[in-house]
Design an enzyme around this catalytic site. Structure first.
Site: not given
Ligand code: PNS
Length: 159
Positions: A18, A42, A91, A129
């Site tokens: 990022h 959540k 990517r 991530s």
């Protein structure tokens, strides 16, 4: 007219992939806002505030970059902010289909806003991530993939 670009995402947490995109984009656009999606909280590892804090810590060297959050439709948020551009990183070919669909849907919803794709350095083409969380959760070293303060927070959360 100054061009504001919005770089939206979950950033749970921000990675060097990022940051590579942010560094490239802040050289091109007059203003860049990294916008963290609120309603994924959540199933996110980090709270919205934590995700924004990590982004602030990792981008403070770039004066044209600001951190914000949004909920609801991305194009509505972009319109409210008077942004011309939605920025997304691509990517690999596998990202393309989803990104293509989103870009065209967003264009249908709001033709005035253009999606711009940028590629991170190839060293980050495998980075996500999700994988960073998995590796860290299983005791792997993530210092090559995220800034030190993010690695520290990941270790604290996942150990
Ligand atoms: O980092 P991510 O999770 O790949 O980011 C996805 C994001 C936040 C860009 C996307 O889910 C989004 O724009 N959500 C907001 C809701 C919206 O506008 N949906 C319609 C997209 S066509």
């Amino acid at each position: 007219m100054a061009v504001l670009a919005i770089y939206p995402g979950s950033f749970d947490p921000v990675t060097y992939g990022h940051l590579d995109i942010i560094e490239r984009a802040q050289q091109i656009f007059d203003q860049l806002t990294v916008a963290v999606l609120v309603n994924v909280e959540k199933n996110a590892l980090f709270s919205l505030e934590e995700r924004m804090e990590m982004l602030r810590e990792s981008t403070r060297q770039w004066s044209h970059v600001t951190i914000d959050s949004f909920h609801g439709l991305l194009v509505e948020y972009a319109l409210r902010r008077n942004a011309r551009v939605i920025l997304r990183g691509i990517r690999a070919v596998s990202d393309y289909e989803y990104e293509f669909q989103m870009a065209l849907m967003n264009r249908r919803l709001q033709p005035r806003i253009e999606t711009v794709f940028m590629m991170p350095a190839e060293a980050y083409s495998f980075l996500s991530s999700r994988l960073v969380k998995e590796v860290c959760g299983l005791g792997g070293d993530v210092s090559e993939f995220v800034p030190p303060q993010v690695a520290e927070r990941l270790k604290r959360k996942l150990s």
